[in-house]
Design a protein around this motif. Structure first.
Motif, PDB file in Angstrom:
ATOM      1  N   LEU A  42     -39.034   9.099  24.705  1.00 28.43           N
ATOM      2  CA  LEU A  42     -39.948   7.959  24.725  1.00 28.43           C
ATOM      3  C   LEU A  42     -41.205   8.214  25.551  1.00 28.43           C
ATOM      4  O   LEU A  42     -41.998   7.291  25.775  1.00 28.43           O
ATOM      5  CB  LEU A  42     -39.225   6.713  25.250  1.00 28.43           C
ATOM      6  CG  LEU A  42     -38.322   6.016  24.229  1.00 28.43           C
ATOM      7  CD1 LEU A  42     -37.503   4.921  24.874  1.00 28.43           C
ATOM      8  CD2 LEU A  42     -39.150   5.456  23.067  1.00 28.43           C
ATOM      9  N   ALA A  55     -43.524   4.944  20.956  1.00 27.13           N
ATOM     10  CA  ALA A  55     -42.189   4.458  20.624  1.00 27.13           C
ATOM     11  C   ALA A  55     -41.907   4.505  19.130  1.00 27.13           C
ATOM     12  O   ALA A  55     -40.824   4.921  18.703  1.00 27.13           O
ATOM     13  CB  ALA A  55     -42.006   3.038  21.155  1.00 27.13           C
ATOM     14  N   PRO A  88     -36.895   1.069  22.992  1.00 23.81           N
ATOM     15  CA  PRO A  88     -38.170   0.768  23.670  1.00 23.81           C
ATOM     16  C   PRO A  88     -38.102  -0.509  24.508  1.00 23.81           C
ATOM     17  O   PRO A  88     -38.627  -0.553  25.631  1.00 23.81           O
ATOM     18  CB  PRO A  88     -39.160   0.633  22.508  1.00 23.81           C
ATOM     19  CG  PRO A  88     -38.585   1.503  21.425  1.00 23.81           C
ATOM     20  CD  PRO A  88     -37.106   1.320  21.554  1.00 23.81           C
ATOM     21  N   ARG A  96     -35.776   0.110  27.594  1.00 23.62           N
ATOM     22  CA  ARG A  96     -36.421   0.868  28.672  1.00 23.62           C
ATOM     23  C   ARG A  96     -37.308  -0.037  29.529  1.00 23.62           C
ATOM     24  O   ARG A  96     -37.339   0.079  30.760  1.00 23.62           O
ATOM     25  CB  ARG A  96     -37.246   2.022  28.104  1.00 23.62           C
ATOM     26  CG  ARG A  96     -37.827   2.913  29.191  1.00 23.62           C
ATOM     27  CD  ARG A  96     -38.588   4.085  28.653  1.00 23.62           C
ATOM     28  NE  ARG A  96     -39.806   3.687  27.968  1.00 23.62           N
ATOM     29  CZ  ARG A  96     -40.860   4.486  27.786  1.00 23.62           C
ATOM     30  NH1 ARG A  96     -40.825   5.734  28.243  1.00 23.62           N
ATOM     31  NH2 ARG A  96     -41.924   4.074  27.139  1.00 23.62           N
TER      32      ARG A  96
END
Length: 402
Positions: free
Chosen positions: A75, A79, A174, A177
Motif C-alpha cells: 500500500l 490503493a 485501505p 490501514r
C-alpha cells in the motif's frame, strides 16, 4: 583563438557513471518458512482430521497475518492499483479451478434446477468469477467410480471460504490501514469483539451466507490486522515484555473457551470461532514478536530452501487443489482392499493414513505442474513448471516472487 576549455586526455573519453540497477526488496525468509509450514499443516489436517493440529499451529491465522503484512507493504503505492494487483494474482487460479470443477459438475447434472430457484443458482455461479460470497457446489454428485466419491464437488469447494475472506480483506485494507494508524489497538481488537458478539447471538445476520462471511472475516480479522500492524511498526512500539506476558494469557483464555464449548475430534477450533479468534491472535502475536527477519537462511534451514521456495511460489495452487487430491488419493488407496493378499496380510497398512499422505503429495505435485502456470500468468511472469528457485531456473526466468 578559441577559449573553450579542454578536458584532460584521460577524462575526455570516460563514459558517464552507470546508474545502479534497482534491486528488488529482499525476501523475508522467516515469513516464507511460516507460510510453507502453514500450507503443509493445512493439507496434513484435512487428511488426518486431528483436532489438536490447529492448536499446535493455527495455519489460517498465520496465512492471513502474512497476507496482511504483504498488503500493508504494497500500500505504499496507490490503493486502487494495489487492490487491482492483488485481485489479479488471486482470481486466475480460482477461475482455472472453476473452469474444470464447474464443468465437471455441469456434466454430472448440476444446473439451475438443483438449488430450487434458478435465479439464485445463476447468482451463486457468479461467485466462481468474483467470490464476494462463497462459491457454490452440490453436496452430492455421481462421482467417478474408483476415483471420485459422491462428495467430490463439495470437497472441491471446501477451501474457497479462504478466497472469499481474502478478497474482502484486500478490498477493505485501505480503510483498515487508516483505522490502524488512527486507533491501532482498538482497530486490532475490534474483530475479536465482533466474533464474540456473533458467537453469543448479540448480533444476527439476515442470511446464512452473510453470517458465514462476516463470522469468518471477524474470526481472522485480528490476524490480518496484526500483519499490517507489524509492517506499520505498531508492535515495535510496545515494550519487549508486553507480548510474552499478554499473548500466553490470551491463548489460555481461548483454549479454555474451546474446551468448554465441545473442543474434540470432529468439533475443532474451526467450529468454535471465538476460541479460534483468541488462539490464532495470541499465536500470531508471538510469531510476529519473535520475527528474526531473515534475508538469508540460517545454516540448518538451507537444505530446505528449494522446497520452501516451491511451496511459496505455488501456495495458491496447492491450497485450491489439495482437497480434491485428498479425495482422489483416498479412493485410490481404498481400491487396494480389492486385493486379497493385501487385505489378509497388510490390513494394518491399508488402514493407515500415512501412505495416503504420500499419495496426496504426489497428486499435489501433479497439480503444481499442470495448473501452477496460472499463478505465473496472474503475476505476469514467464510460466514455470517447477519454480523451486534453483540456479538453472533463476538464470533463465529471473527473480522469483511467491
Amino acid at each position: 583563438m578559441s577559449t573553450t576549455p579542454t578536458l584532460p586526455a584521460d577524462t575526455q573519453d570516460e563514459p558517464a557513471p552507470a546508474v545502479p540497477e534497482r534491486k528488488p526488496p529482499a525476501r523475508d525468509r522467516y515469513f516464507d518458512l511460516l507460510r510453507a509450514v502453514a500450507l503443509f499443516r493445512v493439507v496434513f489436517y484435512h487428511l488426518m482430521g486431528w483436532a489438536w493440529l490447529p492448536v499446535v499451529f493455527p495455519s489460517m491465522g498465520v496465512m492471513f497475518a502474512l497476507a496482511g503484512n504483504l498488503m500493508a507493504r504494497s500500500l505504499k503505492r496507490p490503493a486502487l492499483q494495489v487492490v487491482r494487483g492483488r485481485l489479479r494474482r488471486l482470481l486466475p487460479p480460482l477461475w482455472l479451478l472453476g473452469a474444470i470443477g464447474v464443468t465437471g459438475m455441469l456434466l454430472q447434472g448440476w444446473g439451475p434446477g438443483s438449488d430450487g430457484h434458478p435465479g439464485w443458482w445463476w447468482l451463486h455461479l457468479t461467485f466462481w468469477i468474483l467470490p464476494l460470497s462463497e462459491p457454490s457446489a452440490p453436496e452430492t454428485m455421481p462421482g467417478v467410480h474408483g476415483f471420485l466419491g459422491e462428495d467430490w464437488a463439495a470437497q472441491l469447494a471446501v477451501p474457497l471460504w479462504y478466497v472469499r475472506a481474502y478478497l474482502w480483506y484486500v478490498l477493505l485494507s485501505p480503510l483498515l490501514r487508516k483505522a490502524l494508524r488512527a486507533l491501532p489497538w482498538p482497530t486490532i481488537l475490534a474483530p475479536i469483539a465482533l466474533t464474540g458478539a456473533l458467537s453469543w447471538g448479540w448480533i444476527s445476520m439476515p442470511s446464512e451466507r452473510i453470517d458465514s462471511a462476516v463470522l469468518d472475516f471477524a474470526t481472522f480479522g485480528a490476524c490480518w490486522l496484526l500483519g499490517m500492524a507489524h509492517h506499520e511498526g505498531v508492535l515495535k512500539r510496545l515494550p519487549r515484555y508486553v507480548v510474552p506476558s499478554v499473548a500466553p494469557a490470551v491463548a489460555a483464555v481461548g483454549l479454555w473457551y474451546a474446551l468448554h464449548h465441545g473442543f474434540r475430534t470432529g468439533h475443532d477450533l474451526d467450529d468454535i470461532p471465538f476460541g479460534q479468534a483468541l488462539w490464532s491472535f495470541a499465536t500470531v502475536l508471538l510469531l510476529l514478536h519473535l520475527s528474526p527477519t531473515w534475508t538469508e537462511w540460517p545454516r540448518r534451514l538451507r537444505r530446505w530452501d528449494r522446497l520452501i521456495t516451491l511451496l511459496n511460489s505455488r501456495a495458491v495452487t496447492i491450497y485450491l487443489w489439495h482437497n480434491v487430491c485428498i479425495v482422489v488419493a483416498a479412493m485410490l488407496w481404498d481400491r487396494l482392499w480389492g486385493f486379497p493378499v493385501l487385505e489378509t496380510h497388510f490390513s494394518w497398512l491399508l488402514e493407515s493414513s500415512w501412505p495416503v499422505l504420500v499419495v496426496v503429495w504426489i497428486l499435489v505435485a501433479g497439480c503444481v505442474v499442470c495448473f501452477g502456470w496460472a499463478e505465473d500468468l496472474a503475476a505476469r511472469r514467464r510460466p514455470r513448471l517447477w519454480p523451486d528457485g534453483s540456479k538453472r531456473q533463476s538464470g533463465r526466468a529471473g527473480t522469483h516472487r511467491a
